[in-house]
Write a protein that holds these residues in place. Structure first.
Motif, PDB file in Angstrom:
ATOM      1  N   ASP A  55       0.818  -1.221   0.000  1.00  0.00           N
ATOM      2  CA  ASP A  55       0.000   0.000   0.000  1.00  0.00           C
ATOM      3  C   ASP A  55       0.856   1.278   0.000  1.00  0.00           C
ATOM      4  O   ASP A  55       0.752   2.118   0.896  1.00  0.00           O
ATOM      5  N   HIS A 101       0.696   3.572  -2.331  1.00  0.00           N
ATOM      6  CA  HIS A 101      -0.274   4.626  -2.654  1.00  0.00           C
ATOM      7  C   HIS A 101       0.346   5.934  -3.127  1.00  0.00           C
ATOM      8  O   HIS A 101      -0.024   7.019  -2.659  1.00  0.00           O
ATOM      9  N   ASP A 144      -1.119  -2.289  -4.338  1.00  0.00           N
ATOM     10  CA  ASP A 144      -1.510  -0.881  -4.189  1.00  0.00           C
ATOM     11  C   ASP A 144      -0.292   0.043  -4.235  1.00  0.00           C
ATOM     12  O   ASP A 144       0.043   0.737  -3.262  1.00  0.00           O
ATOM     13  N   HIS A 183      -6.441  -0.832  -5.968  1.00  0.00           N
ATOM     14  CA  HIS A 183      -6.211   0.497  -6.548  1.00  0.00           C
ATOM     15  C   HIS A 183      -5.354   0.420  -7.811  1.00  0.00           C
ATOM     16  O   HIS A 183      -5.502   1.243  -8.708  1.00  0.00           O
ATOM     17  N   HIS A 220      -3.778  -4.327   2.097  1.00  0.00           N
ATOM     18  CA  HIS A 220      -5.157  -3.907   1.861  1.00  0.00           C
ATOM     19  C   HIS A 220      -5.802  -3.150   3.025  1.00  0.00           C
ATOM     20  O   HIS A 220      -6.527  -2.191   2.803  1.00  0.00           O
ATOM     21  N   HIS A 273      -4.199  -1.574   5.548  1.00  0.00           N
ATOM     22  CA  HIS A 273      -3.340  -0.463   5.994  1.00  0.00           C
ATOM     23  C   HIS A 273      -3.129  -0.494   7.509  1.00  0.00           C
ATOM     24  O   HIS A 273      -2.866   0.535   8.118  1.00  0.00           O
TER      25      HIS A 273
HETATM   26 ZN    ZN Z   1      -4.489   0.118  -0.217  1.00  0.00          ZN
END
Ligand code: ZN
Length: 239
Positions: free
Chosen positions: A8, A10, A35, A62, A147, A149
């Motif tokens: 993640d 991001h 992600d 994402h 997923h 976080h």
């Molecule tokens: Zn995520």
């Protein structure tokens, strides 16, 4: 072998840089639970770093959304806005890379990586009960996932599941572990510091780590890109 396990990211370049600096000299290979993009304002630098440095990766929801593989109808408004923004802002070559990412699980040397759960890449595994439900589907003694976080480890024993909140785990034999390194780019466990894990296959240890990063710069970029304020604000609190 010493692994740096991240998830993640991001599109948060400041957080990723801080993690790499903090972990420097402590790993031989990088693994990512998905992600890479979404929410943050730096999809290109973060995806390019991933392309060049990550030895194994599975896609996140994402990544799918930003690559145009997901129906955005199911996304919340800020996630949808950031996916649409990423689709136009990112280099098409990076979007193509994200489009080709494999769905998990991916098997490495004695462990697996997944994004959500072993059953469904989009499923959230948050509680001991969630782990109990998916434990029968685990294919390896050690599985890293993302997923949610939330940085956490779970031990799955035939008598039940236990959440582990120690900084260093010494892995035991004959049990299974489900480990979330937490999120590099958008922590949601109340700690705004970037999260990651170091896994040493020889010492059989997993170490949970956190590092402060330049939150303000990441926030400024999000606002400058015209992304929803909420995506900037939540970085301050890790929520
Ligand atoms: Zn995520």
């Amino acid at each position: 072998m010493r692994y740096l396990i991240v998830s993640d990211l991001h599109a948060n370049w400041e957080a990723l840089q801080a993690v790499l600096e903090h972990a420097e000299g402590r790993y031989d290979s990088v693994v990512c639970c998905g992600d890479v993009v979404g929410y943050g304002a730096d999809p290109d630098p973060v995806t390019e770093w991933t392309r060049e440095n990550v030895a194994a990766i599975v896609r996140g929801n994402h990544d799918k959304a930003c690559a145009g593989l997901e129906d955005l109808e199911w996304f919340n408004p800020s996630a949808r806005a950031s996916a649409l923004w990423t689709q136009t802002a990112a280099d098409p070559r990076n979007l193509e890379y994200l489009r080709r990412l494999a769905r998990g699980p991916e098997t490495l040397h004695g462990f697996q990586i997944i994004h959500g759960s072993p059953v469904d890449e989009d499923e959230y595994v948050l509680t001991e009960r969630d782990v109990m439900n998916v434990a029968p589907y685990l294919d390896a003694p050690l599985t890293f996932f993302g997923h949610t976080h939330v940085q956490v480890g779970f031990l799955c024993h035939r008598n039940g599941v236990k959440a582990l909140r120690r900084e260093t785990l010494e892995l035991e034999k004959d049990v299974q572990y489900l480990i979330n390194p937490g999120s590099v780019g958008q922590p949601r466990d109340g700690d705004p510091r970037a999260a990651y894990v170091l896994y040493d296959t020889d010492c059989r240890t997993v170490v949970f780590r956190r590092v402060r990063y330049d939150v303000e710069s990441a926030q400024k970029k999000i606002l400058l890109a015209g992304l929803p304020d909420l995506l900037a604000r939540r970085l301050s609190t890790g929520s």
